[in-house]
Design a protein around this motif. Structure first.
Motif, PDB file in Angstrom:
ATOM      1  N   TYR A   6       0.895  -1.116   0.004  1.00 28.05           N
ATOM      2  CA  TYR A   6       0.009   0.129  -0.014  1.00 28.05           C
ATOM      3  C   TYR A   6       0.758   1.230   0.118  1.00 28.05           C
ATOM      4  O   TYR A   6       1.835   1.331   0.561  1.00 28.05           O
ATOM      5  N   THR A   7       0.468   2.127  -0.812  1.00 30.10           N
ATOM      6  CA  THR A   7       1.066   3.436  -1.018  1.00 30.10           C
ATOM      7  C   THR A   7       0.336   4.553  -0.042  1.00 30.10           C
ATOM      8  O   THR A   7      -0.935   4.380   0.018  1.00 30.10           O
ATOM      9  N   VAL A   8       0.973   5.885  -0.183  1.00 26.15           N
ATOM     10  CA  VAL A   8       0.184   7.108   0.276  1.00 26.15           C
ATOM     11  C   VAL A   8      -0.879   7.213  -0.469  1.00 26.15           C
ATOM     12  O   VAL A   8      -1.984   7.693  -0.056  1.00 26.15           O
ATOM     13  N   ILE A  98       7.202  19.966   5.219  1.00 24.66           N
ATOM     14  CA  ILE A  98       7.631  18.603   5.050  1.00 24.66           C
ATOM     15  C   ILE A  98       6.546  17.718   4.592  1.00 24.66           C
ATOM     16  O   ILE A  98       5.223  17.760   4.826  1.00 24.66           O
ATOM     17  N   THR A  99       6.931  17.290   3.359  1.00 24.98           N
ATOM     18  CA  THR A  99       5.980  16.432   2.647  1.00 24.98           C
ATOM     19  C   THR A  99       6.421  14.954   2.189  1.00 24.98           C
ATOM     20  O   THR A  99       7.424  14.660   2.642  1.00 24.98           O
ATOM     21  N   VAL A 100       5.457  14.516   1.471  1.00 30.32           N
ATOM     22  CA  VAL A 100       5.873  12.996   0.887  1.00 30.32           C
ATOM     23  C   VAL A 100       5.186  13.047  -0.217  1.00 30.32           C
ATOM     24  O   VAL A 100       4.237  13.597  -0.959  1.00 30.32           O
ATOM     25  N   GLY A 101       5.594  12.023  -1.028  1.00 27.15           N
ATOM     26  CA  GLY A 101       5.267  11.731  -2.490  1.00 27.15           C
ATOM     27  C   GLY A 101       4.214  10.636  -2.387  1.00 27.15           C
ATOM     28  O   GLY A 101       4.108   9.793  -1.347  1.00 27.15           O
ATOM     29  N   ALA A 102       3.319  10.614  -3.268  1.00 29.77           N
ATOM     30  CA  ALA A 102       2.202   9.851  -3.376  1.00 29.77           C
ATOM     31  C   ALA A 102       2.580   8.424  -3.573  1.00 29.77           C
ATOM     32  O   ALA A 102       1.919   7.351  -3.125  1.00 29.77           O
ATOM     33  N   ALA A 103       3.723   7.920  -3.997  1.00 29.21           N
ATOM     34  CA  ALA A 103       4.294   6.640  -4.125  1.00 29.21           C
ATOM     35  C   ALA A 103       4.975   6.115  -3.036  1.00 29.21           C
ATOM     36  O   ALA A 103       5.404   4.917  -3.063  1.00 29.21           O
ATOM     37  N   ALA A 104       5.065   7.014  -2.151  1.00 28.74           N
ATOM     38  CA  ALA A 104       5.723   6.255  -0.940  1.00 28.74           C
ATOM     39  C   ALA A 104       4.958   5.261  -0.096  1.00 28.74           C
ATOM     40  O   ALA A 104       3.767   5.087  -0.086  1.00 28.74           O
ATOM     41  N   THR A 105       5.694   4.289   0.491  1.00 30.82           N
ATOM     42  CA  THR A 105       5.141   3.233   1.154  1.00 30.82           C
ATOM     43  C   THR A 105       4.396   3.898   2.608  1.00 30.82           C
ATOM     44  O   THR A 105       4.993   4.841   3.156  1.00 30.82           O
ATOM     45  N   LEU A 121       0.861  14.980   6.681  1.00 31.50           N
ATOM     46  CA  LEU A 121       2.073  15.567   5.524  1.00 31.50           C
ATOM     47  C   LEU A 121       1.044  16.096   4.202  1.00 31.50           C
ATOM     48  O   LEU A 121       0.282  15.179   3.583  1.00 31.50           O
ATOM     49  N   PRO A 122       1.614  17.138   3.550  1.00 35.01           N
ATOM     50  CA  PRO A 122       0.858  17.188   2.278  1.00 35.01           C
ATOM     51  C   PRO A 122       1.740  16.160   1.352  1.00 35.01           C
ATOM     52  O   PRO A 122       2.772  15.989   1.470  1.00 35.01           O
ATOM     53  N   VAL A 123       0.819  15.877   0.408  1.00 34.29           N
ATOM     54  CA  VAL A 123       1.370  14.953  -0.703  1.00 34.29           C
ATOM     55  C   VAL A 123       1.404  15.614  -1.917  1.00 34.29           C
ATOM     56  O   VAL A 123       0.629  16.265  -2.241  1.00 34.29           O
ATOM     57  N   ILE A 124       2.637  15.307  -2.407  1.00 37.77           N
ATOM     58  CA  ILE A 124       3.100  16.189  -3.534  1.00 37.77           C
ATOM     59  C   ILE A 124       3.413  15.480  -4.950  1.00 37.77           C
ATOM     60  O   ILE A 124       3.991  14.168  -4.629  1.00 37.77           O
ATOM     61  N   ASP A 125       3.362  15.956  -6.040  1.00 41.35           N
ATOM     62  CA  ASP A 125       4.143  15.118  -7.327  1.00 41.35           C
ATOM     63  C   ASP A 125       5.293  15.667  -7.454  1.00 41.35           C
ATOM     64  O   ASP A 125       6.277  16.164  -6.825  1.00 41.35           O
ATOM     65  N   LEU A 130       0.415  20.179  -5.082  1.00 44.82           N
ATOM     66  CA  LEU A 130      -0.057  19.371  -4.027  1.00 44.82           C
ATOM     67  C   LEU A 130      -1.326  18.271  -4.697  1.00 44.82           C
ATOM     68  O   LEU A 130      -1.764  18.623  -5.418  1.00 44.82           O
ATOM     69  N   GLN A 131      -1.164  17.007  -4.100  1.00 46.33           N
ATOM     70  CA  GLN A 131      -2.064  16.043  -4.497  1.00 46.33           C
ATOM     71  C   GLN A 131      -2.885  15.584  -3.650  1.00 46.33           C
ATOM     72  O   GLN A 131      -4.046  14.995  -3.794  1.00 46.33           O
TER      73      GLN A 131
END
Length: 223
Positions: A6-8, A98-105, A121-125, A130-131
């Motif tokens: 599963y990912t973010v 402090i952000t994270v990518g959508a593909a991060a686990t 965490l904001p999720v970014i591309d 912002l995603q």
């Protein structure tokens, strides 16, 4: 093929309330109250995340409301006292965000939250746009996975792959996310491997491994 972790992207909230750098203090407070959130990302241009304003950033205004600006505490906390005197998001926000990518686990996202002591965490591309938003509560959604789904994955991706000969003699029981493995297998060296693999299955809360190897006489006679 083993299923992907599963990912973010699987658990994040895609409807996100945000503010611009020029958003005034009272507007930020009103937005947080209306949407029942404790922090909002600050967006610039076409949705690029440049910072985050949290309740903690806003509370400095109340914390230092009656203090003398010349106190020792003021001098020791210049960053906080500066926010106490700020009136817009660009001066109140914590930056860089402090952000994270959508593909991060999910474990990767959890580590980032723990390391930086943040609740979301904001999720970014790849371009920093912002995603969505992922929170601690979102990361826990995986533990709502039905026991039947977990059992199926454990059987197909662990039991059948590790123990193709012994698989019919192995029982898999899942209750409230806790997996119990029992039965006899030909290769006892694979038992700890099975336990580790089951523990890595998304949604598993705990593992009880009651697998045993063959009797000594049988093991000795096996070519």
């Amino acid at each position: 093929m083993a299923s992907s972790p599963y990912t973010v992207n699987d658990v994040m909230t895609t409807t996100v309330v945000a503010v611009t750098p020029d958003a005034p203090f009272k507007e930020i407070v009103a937005v947080m109250r209306q949407w029942k959130v404790t922090a909002v990302p600050v967006l610039e241009g076409e949705g690029h995340v440049v910072g985050v304003v949290s309740e903690a950033d806003l509370l400095h205004k109340e914390e230092f409301h009656e203090d003398d600006p010349g106190t020792i505490e003021h001098m020791q906390r210049l960053g906080d006292t500066a926010k106490a005197g700020s009136v817009s998001a660009k001066d109140l926000m914590t930056t860089p965000a402090i952000t994270v990518g959508a593909a991060a686990t999910l474990p990767q996202a959890a580590r980032i939250m723990a390391l930086h002591k943040v609740k979301r965490l904001p999720v970014i591309d790849a371009a920093g746009v912002l995603q969505g938003i992922v929170s601690r509560a979102d990361l826990l959604k995986v533990f709502l996975r039905p026991d039947d789904d977990i059992e199926t994955q454990v059987r197909e991706e662990v039991v059948e792959r590790l123990f193709p000969v012994s698989r019919h003699g192995i029982d898999v029981i899942v209750a409230q996310g806790v997996v119990t493995l029992s039965g006899t297998v030909r290769d006892s060296a694979l038992i700890p491997v099975a336990a580790r693999l089951v523990h890595a299955v998304e949604g598993v809360v705990g593992v009880t491994c009651e697998l045993t190897g063959p009797p000594a006489s049988t093991a000795a006679s096996t070519p």
